[in-house]
Design a protein around this motif. Structure first.
Motif, PDB file in Angstrom:
ATOM      1  N   VAL A  14     -55.311  58.859  69.109  1.00 19.42           N
ATOM      2  CA  VAL A  14     -56.685  59.363  69.037  1.00 19.42           C
ATOM      3  C   VAL A  14     -56.973  60.218  70.269  1.00 19.42           C
ATOM      4  N   GLY A  15     -57.297  61.469  70.016  1.00 16.69           N
ATOM      5  CA  GLY A  15     -57.644  62.389  71.097  1.00 16.69           C
ATOM      6  C   GLY A  15     -56.466  62.897  71.913  1.00 16.69           C
ATOM      7  N   GLN A  16     -55.254  62.591  71.470  1.00 18.20           N
ATOM      8  CA  GLN A  16     -54.063  62.990  72.232  1.00 18.20           C
ATOM      9  C   GLN A  16     -52.956  63.433  71.283  1.00 18.20           C
ATOM     10  N   GLU A  17     -52.068  64.234  71.806  1.00 18.52           N
ATOM     11  CA  GLU A  17     -50.845  64.579  71.089  1.00 18.52           C
ATOM     12  C   GLU A  17     -49.709  63.841  71.779  1.00 18.52           C
ATOM     13  N   ARG A  18     -48.884  63.166  70.995  1.00 20.55           N
ATOM     14  CA  ARG A  18     -47.808  62.349  71.546  1.00 20.55           C
ATOM     15  C   ARG A  18     -46.510  62.582  70.796  1.00 20.55           C
ATOM     16  N   SER A  19     -45.398  62.462  71.517  1.00 22.46           N
ATOM     17  CA  SER A  19     -44.070  62.540  70.893  1.00 22.46           C
ATOM     18  C   SER A  19     -43.707  61.173  70.321  1.00 22.46           C
ATOM     19  N   VAL A  20     -42.705  61.152  69.467  1.00 20.53           N
ATOM     20  CA  VAL A  20     -42.239  59.887  68.894  1.00 20.53           C
ATOM     21  C   VAL A  20     -41.781  58.955  70.015  1.00 20.53           C
ATOM     22  N   GLY A  21     -41.073  59.486  70.988  1.00 18.39           N
ATOM     23  CA  GLY A  21     -40.596  58.657  72.097  1.00 18.39           C
ATOM     24  C   GLY A  21     -41.729  58.037  72.891  1.00 18.39           C
ATOM     25  N   LEU A  46     -53.218  61.281  57.623  1.00 18.95           N
ATOM     26  CA  LEU A  46     -53.867  60.748  58.820  1.00 18.95           C
ATOM     27  C   LEU A  46     -53.303  61.316  60.112  1.00 18.95           C
ATOM     28  N   VAL A  47     -52.087  61.866  60.039  1.00 22.11           N
ATOM     29  CA  VAL A  47     -51.392  62.381  61.222  1.00 22.11           C
ATOM     30  C   VAL A  47     -50.782  63.734  60.872  1.00 22.11           C
ATOM     31  N   ALA A  48     -50.748  64.620  61.848  1.00 22.07           N
ATOM     32  CA  ALA A  48     -50.115  65.930  61.669  1.00 22.07           C
ATOM     33  C   ALA A  48     -49.133  66.165  62.802  1.00 22.07           C
ATOM     34  N   HIS A  64     -63.143  60.973  62.003  1.00 20.40           N
ATOM     35  CA  HIS A  64     -63.783  59.678  61.772  1.00 20.40           C
ATOM     36  C   HIS A  64     -62.844  58.508  62.053  1.00 20.40           C
ATOM     37  N   LEU A  65     -61.600  58.790  62.370  1.00 23.37           N
ATOM     38  CA  LEU A  65     -60.605  57.745  62.592  1.00 23.37           C
ATOM     39  C   LEU A  65     -60.970  56.796  63.744  1.00 23.37           C
ATOM     40  N   PRO A  66     -61.481  57.272  64.883  1.00 23.94           N
ATOM     41  CA  PRO A  66     -61.850  56.326  65.947  1.00 23.94           C
ATOM     42  C   PRO A  66     -62.872  55.281  65.480  1.00 23.94           C
ATOM     43  N   ALA A  67     -63.845  55.698  64.692  1.00 22.38           N
ATOM     44  CA  ALA A  67     -64.842  54.751  64.185  1.00 22.38           C
ATOM     45  C   ALA A  67     -64.204  53.755  63.221  1.00 22.38           C
TER      46      ALA A  67
END
Length: 88
Positions: A14-21, A46-48, A64-67
Motif C-alpha cells: 500500500v502506497g509503495q512499489e516493491r520487488s518480489v525479493g 489488485l496488484v500491477a 480503496h484497498l487500505p480501508a
C-alpha cells in the motif's frame, strides 16, 4: 484474499512499489511463493507490475484497498460469537 500471505503482501505494498525479493523478506515467505501469490493478486486486479529496466516492481491498484485491509484487521480482532480463540 483467502491466504494470510496475500493479505500481508497487499498491506506491504500500500502506497509503495516493491520487488518480489523485498516482499518475500518482509512477509517471511519464499520468493517462489510470493511470486505465485502476486500472480493471483494481479489476476484479481489488485496488484500491477511496474517495469523499470531489469527491475520489476509491484504496487496495489485500488485506492480503496487500505480501508478494506483495515476492516479485515478489525474483523479478525473481533471476538467470535462462539467464544473460540478467546483467552481464558
Amino acid at each position: 484474499m483467502a491466504s494470510p500471505v496475500r493479505l500481508l503482501l497487499l498491506q506491504a505494498q500500500v502506497g509503495q512499489e516493491r520487488s518480489v525479493g523485498e516482499l518475500a523478506e518482509q512477509v517471511g515467505a519464499p520468493y517462489s511463493a510470493v511470486s505465485q501469490h502476486l500472480a493471483r493478486l494481479r489476476a484479481a486486479g489488485l496488484v500491477a507490475e511496474c517495469r523499470g529496466g531489469r527491475r520489476v516492481l509491484h504496487r496495489t491498484t485500488n485506492p480503496h484497498l487500505p480501508a478494506l485491509l483495515a476492516a479485515v484487521r478489525r474483523l479478525a480482532a473481533y471476538p467470535r460469537a462462539d467464544g473460540a480463540g478467546q483467552p481464558g
